[in-house]
Write a protein that holds these residues in place. Structure first.
Motif, PDB file in Angstrom:
ATOM      1  N   PHE A 106      -4.874   0.509  -8.339  1.00 60.89           N
ATOM      2  CA  PHE A 106      -3.418   0.391  -8.229  1.00 60.89           C
ATOM      3  C   PHE A 106      -3.086  -1.078  -8.100  1.00 60.89           C
ATOM      4  O   PHE A 106      -3.694  -1.792  -7.314  1.00 60.89           O
ATOM      5  N   ILE A 150       2.719  -5.806   5.137  1.00 60.62           N
ATOM      6  CA  ILE A 150       3.150  -5.495   6.491  1.00 60.62           C
ATOM      7  C   ILE A 150       4.650  -5.757   6.524  1.00 60.62           C
ATOM      8  O   ILE A 150       5.112  -6.808   6.073  1.00 60.62           O
ATOM      9  N   SER A 151       5.392  -4.806   7.042  1.00 65.46           N
ATOM     10  CA  SER A 151       6.841  -4.986   7.115  1.00 65.46           C
ATOM     11  C   SER A 151       7.196  -5.819   8.336  1.00 65.46           C
ATOM     12  O   SER A 151       6.719  -5.569   9.436  1.00 65.46           O
ATOM     13  N   ARG A 182      -4.104  -5.196   3.077  1.00 59.38           N
ATOM     14  CA  ARG A 182      -2.951  -5.536   2.208  1.00 59.38           C
ATOM     15  C   ARG A 182      -1.874  -6.187   3.078  1.00 59.38           C
ATOM     16  O   ARG A 182      -0.774  -5.673   3.267  1.00 59.38           O
ATOM     17  N   LEU A 183      -2.186  -7.389   3.547  1.00 58.62           N
ATOM     18  CA  LEU A 183      -1.413  -8.002   4.625  1.00 58.62           C
ATOM     19  C   LEU A 183      -0.035  -8.477   4.177  1.00 58.62           C
ATOM     20  O   LEU A 183       0.859  -8.655   4.998  1.00 58.62           O
ATOM     21  N   THR A 201       8.085  -3.691  -3.943  1.00 58.66           N
ATOM     22  CA  THR A 201       7.436  -2.868  -4.972  1.00 58.66           C
ATOM     23  C   THR A 201       6.392  -1.934  -4.366  1.00 58.66           C
ATOM     24  O   THR A 201       6.019  -0.942  -4.982  1.00 58.66           O
ATOM     25  N   CYS A 202       5.916  -2.243  -3.154  1.00 58.03           N
ATOM     26  CA  CYS A 202       4.891  -1.400  -2.519  1.00 58.03           C
ATOM     27  C   CYS A 202       5.487  -0.128  -1.951  1.00 58.03           C
ATOM     28  O   CYS A 202       4.757   0.737  -1.479  1.00 58.03           O
ATOM     29  N   GLY A 203       6.809  -0.012  -1.964  1.00 58.10           N
ATOM     30  CA  GLY A 203       7.448   1.181  -1.424  1.00 58.10           C
ATOM     31  C   GLY A 203       8.011   0.965  -0.031  1.00 58.10           C
ATOM     32  O   GLY A 203       8.855   1.730   0.431  1.00 58.10           O
ATOM     33  N   ASN A 204       7.546  -0.051   0.640  1.00 59.53           N
ATOM     34  CA  ASN A 204       8.016  -0.361   1.986  1.00 59.53           C
ATOM     35  C   ASN A 204       9.278  -1.225   1.904  1.00 59.53           C
ATOM     36  O   ASN A 204       9.742  -1.574   0.820  1.00 59.53           O
ATOM     37  N   ARG A 205       9.817  -1.608   3.044  1.00 61.34           N
ATOM     38  CA  ARG A 205      10.963  -2.512   3.096  1.00 61.34           C
ATOM     39  C   ARG A 205      10.596  -3.728   3.930  1.00 61.34           C
ATOM     40  O   ARG A 205       9.854  -3.628   4.898  1.00 61.34           O
ATOM     41  N   ILE A 232      -5.611  -2.560  -5.386  1.00 63.21           N
ATOM     42  CA  ILE A 232      -6.526  -1.694  -4.641  1.00 63.21           C
ATOM     43  C   ILE A 232      -7.760  -1.498  -5.502  1.00 63.21           C
ATOM     44  O   ILE A 232      -7.708  -0.899  -6.566  1.00 63.21           O
ATOM     45  N   GLY A 239      -8.264  -0.163   0.010  1.00 57.63           N
ATOM     46  CA  GLY A 239      -6.893  -0.604   0.280  1.00 57.63           C
ATOM     47  C   GLY A 239      -6.747  -1.322   1.616  1.00 57.63           C
ATOM     48  O   GLY A 239      -5.620  -1.551   2.060  1.00 57.63           O
TER      49      GLY A 239
END
Lengths: 330, 330
Positions: free
Chosen positions: A83, A166-167, A162-163, A176-180, A73, A159
């Motif tokens: 980040f 995308i979940s 940040r493709l 690592t981005c916090g998403n799944r 970012i 930011g």
């Protein structure tokens, strides 16, 4: 200006790349180094200086500005990365623009690598003339950039686009981005290498199995998976096809939100071509209703792995001239 | 201009709404009708004309332009809806702008209802001063609009910002949009009513159970679920909370792509307030890494159900004056 050059630098998770580029977008010199990001930000920056020094020394015309593409970012105003995920420890909040500008005595602009790639494809590549256009870069990570109404979409804090995060499966593995279940976990080079390694270890046949047993510590690369697929290896093709489906699911999300006319897919994995893109195209039509009039075209990016560094050089021109290349002014 | 008015019309899946608005954004008259969309586009248009006639007749100052908000993929240039899901049969490709303009002898602009809502919130509501801002409208359907770098994001064909059709579960039930597990299937009024009806039929206790058994044919509305939740009904609260989680998952996708500073949630379901928004906020922080610096604020929209018709009136001003209100010029 026509006898000047801009320097573009790309800080990748795997390699550092640099180019010298004319105002017409012609590359007159290029070079690269390994990043070795885990050695820390000072070591990475020193290698980047060394790479830039060598390119600048080779220039037979004056170099007027520097653009830097980096993961993470990016805060344009402050010239820092706010980040970044773990592959570049110490890179966040380092005053990159200030350090490079002092070292070389030139104006410097910094941008996210995916957005730099989108800039390159939009200005000089397959996206020329597209008002609403997306570039997705499949490499060590997965990044991208969005052009909305002819402008690069940065978002509020740099930011935007940040493709890779995308979940495509909210119940998928953590990222690592916090998403799944992020796209990056399925369509990056390391993800392809992981998938095929697991399948081979489960006993599935592949021309790559001997590579794993000869040199288990080194592991496979995404490029090897792509090469095997192109040579007809069925398991590698299945792995690429699955990545293409996940890519398609992510593009369906993007098309609902952004309504682009074209999606360009670049980065090292894009050399798989239609083995990757046809499954994505298939998902787009399967997930659209009959008669849906606005399905975007999915094409290979023009610049492949070089898009970010070419975008960085375009930003070098912008740094030097103060013209706003990103918004389409000459 | 200060003594003139603009007419805003909103064609919703459930109701037709109209307002007369001053240049300062003050509403001086409002009215509404049922849509009865299944009676066909001609009947809907006649009711819209009737509604507009009545408002125009009541105007004590000259009305100078008309804006129309409608569901679907809107082609601004041609003044038509290119594609809309089933609730408005015959609405696609009807020359709406031409018909309304002829009927009333005024300039007319048409826009997607979610984008009109975002325009209203950005110009006159909670999004004032936000460069990167999203409005999500939870009503009979789920729509929305995006402001990126101070401009409404329309996309290539007017399909930008279809936020109800972000998938929050790729394995979820099929949606009319062709995708699976879309936000609209979990967070629209009918979706909430469906969820609680199923739960009650499965034997779960709720204050709403008698409504179902007294009048099974009519069914519950989303508003009744919201009211029950606000009155302390635990089952209704659980249903709203689940919708809030799905909303949060969709917002996580939007924040990766768009990096907004604020998300405004409007529409009839937004009156659930923090019962809906707290679970969404919780998902945003759960799906972000430690120290992630760019989590957007989630707030209730200012205009609730009226955002689209207020946005339509703003477009009525734009139609009349040729000023580009959407881009922030006064």
């Amino acid at each position: 200006l026509s006898n000047q050059l801009a320097l573009g630098l790309d800080v990748g998770g795997t390699k550092l790349a640099g180019v010298l580029m004319t105002a017409e977008g012609e590359i007159v010199a290029k070079d690269a180094r390994h990043t070795h990001g885990l050695e820390g930000s000072r070591a990475v920056l020193n290698r980047l200086f060394e790479l830039a020094d060598k390119l600048l020394a080779s220039a037979i015309e004056p170099v007027c500005g520097i653009g830097v593409a980096t993961p993470g970012i990016v805060d344009l105003q402050q010239g820092i990365v706010r980040f970044v995920s773990t592959e570049l420890p110490g890179w966040s909040n380092l005053p990159i623009v200030e350090l490079i500008s002092k070292e070389f005595g030139m104006s410097v602009l910094i941008e996210n690598d995916g957005r730099a790639a989108a800039l390159a494809e939009h200005r000089l590549g397959v996206g020329r003339g597209c008002r609403n256009f997306i570039t997705i870069v499949l490499g060590t990570g997965v990044g991208g950039g969005i052009v909305a109404n002819n402008e690069i979409l940065r978002g509020e804090h740099g930011g935007g686009g940040r493709l890779g995060h995308i979940s495509v499966d909210p119940d998928g593995p953590p990222c690592t981005c916090g998403n799944r279940g992020c796209l990056e976990l399925y369509a990056s080079g390391p993800a392809l290498a992981n998938s095929i390694t697991t399948a081979i270890q489960d006993g599935k046949p592949s021309t790559l199995s001997k590579e794993i047993y000869i040199n288990p510590a080194q592991g496979l690369s995404g490029r090897q998976v792509v090469e095997a697929a192109k040579s007809g290896d069925a398991l590698a093709q299945a792995v690429i096809s699955d990545a293409g489906c996940k890519l398609g699911l992510a593009i369906v999300q993007m098309m609902r939100i952004l309504d682009p006319i074209m999606i360009a897919v670049g980065g090292s994995i894009s050399s798989a071509g239609d083995l990757l893109l046809d499954p994505a195209r298939e998902i787009l039509s399967r997930y659209s209703p009959p008669g849906y009039p606005i399905i975007p075209e999915i094409v290979r990016a023009k610049f492949g792995r070089d898009a970010s560094v070419i975008g960085a050089a375009l930003l070098g021109w912008e740094a030097a001239n103060g013209t706003n290349l990103k918004r389409g002014n000459p």
